[in-house]
Design a protein around this motif. Structure first.
Motif, PDB file in Angstrom:
ATOM      1  N   TYR A  70       3.423  12.302  -8.827  1.00 28.95           N
ATOM      2  CA  TYR A  70       3.881  11.009  -8.329  1.00 28.95           C
ATOM      3  C   TYR A  70       5.372  11.114  -8.003  1.00 28.95           C
ATOM      4  O   TYR A  70       6.133  11.779  -8.709  1.00 28.95           O
ATOM      5  N   CYS A 109       4.943   6.508  -6.388  1.00 23.21           N
ATOM      6  CA  CYS A 109       4.070   6.721  -5.233  1.00 23.21           C
ATOM      7  C   CYS A 109       3.202   7.945  -5.502  1.00 23.21           C
ATOM      8  O   CYS A 109       3.719   9.038  -5.759  1.00 23.21           O
ATOM      9  N   TYR A 110       1.908   7.777  -5.448  1.00 21.26           N
ATOM     10  CA  TYR A 110       0.975   8.865  -5.718  1.00 21.26           C
ATOM     11  C   TYR A 110       1.067   9.921  -4.626  1.00 21.26           C
ATOM     12  O   TYR A 110       0.998   9.616  -3.434  1.00 21.26           O
ATOM     13  N   THR A 140       1.617  -0.866   0.494  1.00 25.34           N
ATOM     14  CA  THR A 140       1.460  -1.035  -0.955  1.00 25.34           C
ATOM     15  C   THR A 140       0.159  -0.415  -1.431  1.00 25.34           C
ATOM     16  O   THR A 140       0.122   0.305  -2.439  1.00 25.34           O
ATOM     17  N   GLN A 182       0.225   3.439  -1.427  1.00 27.63           N
ATOM     18  CA  GLN A 182       0.906   4.072  -2.554  1.00 27.63           C
ATOM     19  C   GLN A 182      -0.034   4.335  -3.720  1.00 27.63           C
ATOM     20  O   GLN A 182       0.181   5.252  -4.510  1.00 27.63           O
ATOM     21  N   THR A 183      -1.085   3.553  -3.829  1.00 28.16           N
ATOM     22  CA  THR A 183      -2.047   3.731  -4.920  1.00 28.16           C
ATOM     23  C   THR A 183      -3.041   4.851  -4.635  1.00 28.16           C
ATOM     24  O   THR A 183      -3.761   5.291  -5.532  1.00 28.16           O
ATOM     25  N   ILE A 193      -7.322   1.089 -10.445  1.00 29.45           N
ATOM     26  CA  ILE A 193      -6.194   0.191 -10.237  1.00 29.45           C
ATOM     27  C   ILE A 193      -6.683  -1.250 -10.355  1.00 29.45           C
ATOM     28  O   ILE A 193      -7.882  -1.515 -10.274  1.00 29.45           O
ATOM     29  N   VAL A 204      -6.232  -4.136  -8.109  1.00 28.43           N
ATOM     30  CA  VAL A 204      -5.689  -4.315  -6.768  1.00 28.43           C
ATOM     31  C   VAL A 204      -4.949  -5.637  -6.612  1.00 28.43           C
ATOM     32  O   VAL A 204      -3.915  -5.707  -5.921  1.00 28.43           O
ATOM     33  N   VAL A 214      -1.539  -5.138  -8.182  1.00 26.81           N
ATOM     34  CA  VAL A 214      -0.729  -4.243  -7.352  1.00 26.81           C
ATOM     35  C   VAL A 214      -0.117  -5.014  -6.185  1.00 26.81           C
ATOM     36  O   VAL A 214       1.080  -4.894  -5.884  1.00 26.81           O
TER      37      VAL A 214
END
Length: 359
Positions: free
Chosen positions: A56, A69-70, A123, A126-127, A177, A179, A182
């Motif tokens: 990350y 950020c993955y 956004t 990034q996941t 996640i 969502v 997030v």
């Protein structure tokens, strides 16, 4: 019918250069453009999830919040490439080039992505969600595909609606996640839209006071249309829509005209064309305006693909028997193909459909 405009070769070449730059900046499941608002040093940190190591990028954004950020699996060559880019600082120069090319393309008639849509998609990117079994469908995907083929429309209708189809059986994310949480961290005015049934999970999110919402969709049977299906990996639900297994299989990638350009997964253009025929047939009479738009998009896509890639059109038709409920799909497809305005599309499709019926 609005005739699509084929852009000059220099514009199409610029598009492909932006595509290449975006592709080169793609981590395993994200775009380095999300780091554009980083302040200070960007460091790479590792996490162990289910006995595998993942990387990350960690940084502080312009608002002073620490972000991650993955980037991808630690042992993946693509991840190491991104780590090297971050270490060298070369990605910053690439962002400048992307911004310049994007500006030129928008001036040439390519449709700029609305700011809220850009923020939400970055956004989610990034996941890792957008690279893990999710396909963007709807009008933004159609416009992105038009751009991919080098065409623009005289008066394109952009929308602030984001429709994301989730392959719940093959969602390949390293970690789950939430969502809604997030996206709420990105914009605290975002909230879930309640469903008609209190027992059903929400599958749409909106921003209060704005004409913007995100719908999560997943493949379901024809009689399940509208059913809420829980997607544990995103901590949210998705609305069942038939024939998404057809629309999203063998998906493509195309550029959205965000600030730096952004690659997103979109349907194969030929599958989108035939799916639009089915969608038009499924719409009730009260939605005649949307049905007319579906037919318009069928005509536009066909005018491009019949000369550019007729084999793709044929292969997309030949794939129909492989999907869930092919008989219903074919019935709806034939219903729309009977429209007089689609005579040329019908003349192309019927010989192929005839062979399918014989088999």
């Amino acid at each position: 019918m609005q005739e699509p405009k084929e852009q000059a070769l220099v514009v199409q070449t610029a598009y492909m250069e932006l595509y290449r730059l975006c592709e080169d900046s793609m981590a395993y499941a994200g775009d380095l453009a999300v780091l554009a608002d980083a302040t200070g040093k960007i460091s790479v940190v590792g996490k162990t999830i289910r006995k595998r190591r993942y990387c990350y990028a960690q940084y502080v954004d312009g608002a002073g919040r620490q972000r991650q950020c993955y980037l991808g699996p630690e042992d993946a060559a693509a991840t190491q490439h991104i780590v090297d880019l971050l270490a060298s600082g070369e990605w910053n120069h690439a962002l400048d080039s992307r911004r310049s090319i994007r500006k030129m393309l928008v001036q040439a008639g390519f449709v700029a992505t609305p700011k809220l849509m850009e923020g939400a998609l970055l956004t989610l990117q990034q996941t890792g969600l957008l690279q893990s079994g999710v396909t963007m469908i709807g009008t933004p995907a159609y416009i992105a595909l038009m751009h991919r083929y080098g065409y623009t429309l005289p008066a394109p209708v952009q929308t602030n609606d984001v429709d994301l189809s989730i392959d719940r059986l093959n969602l390949a994310m390293p970690d789950s996640i939430a969502v809604e949480s997030v996206l709420k961290a990105w914009n605290d005015r975002i909230s879930a839209i309640p469903t008609l049934s209190r027992k059903a999970g929400e599958y749409s999110l909106k921003i209060r006071g704005k004409d913007f919402h995100i719908d999560f969709l997943t493949n379901g049977r024809y009689m399940e249309l509208g059913k809420s299906i829980t997607i544990p990996h995103i901590g949210f639900s998705a609305q069942a829509v038939p024939f998404l297994d057809y629309l999203t299989k063998d998906s493509d990638r195309a550029l959205l005209m965000t600030r730096y350009g952004m690659l997103v997964p979109v349907p194969d253009a030929a599958r989108l064309l035939w799916s639009k025929c089915v969608t038009a047939a499924c719409r009730p009479q009260a939605m005649e305006g949307k049905r007319a738009k579906d037919v318009q998009q069928v005509l536009t896509l066909f005018s491009i693909l019949k000369d550019r890639d007729p084999d793709r059109l044929e292969m997309a038709l030949e794939a129909i028997p492989e999907i869930q409920e092919p008989d219903i799909f074919l019935k709806k497809l034939n219903s729309t193909l009977k429209l007089p305005v689609l005579s040329e599309v019908r003349a192309f499709a019927y010989p192929i459909l005839g062979r399918l019926n014989k088999n």
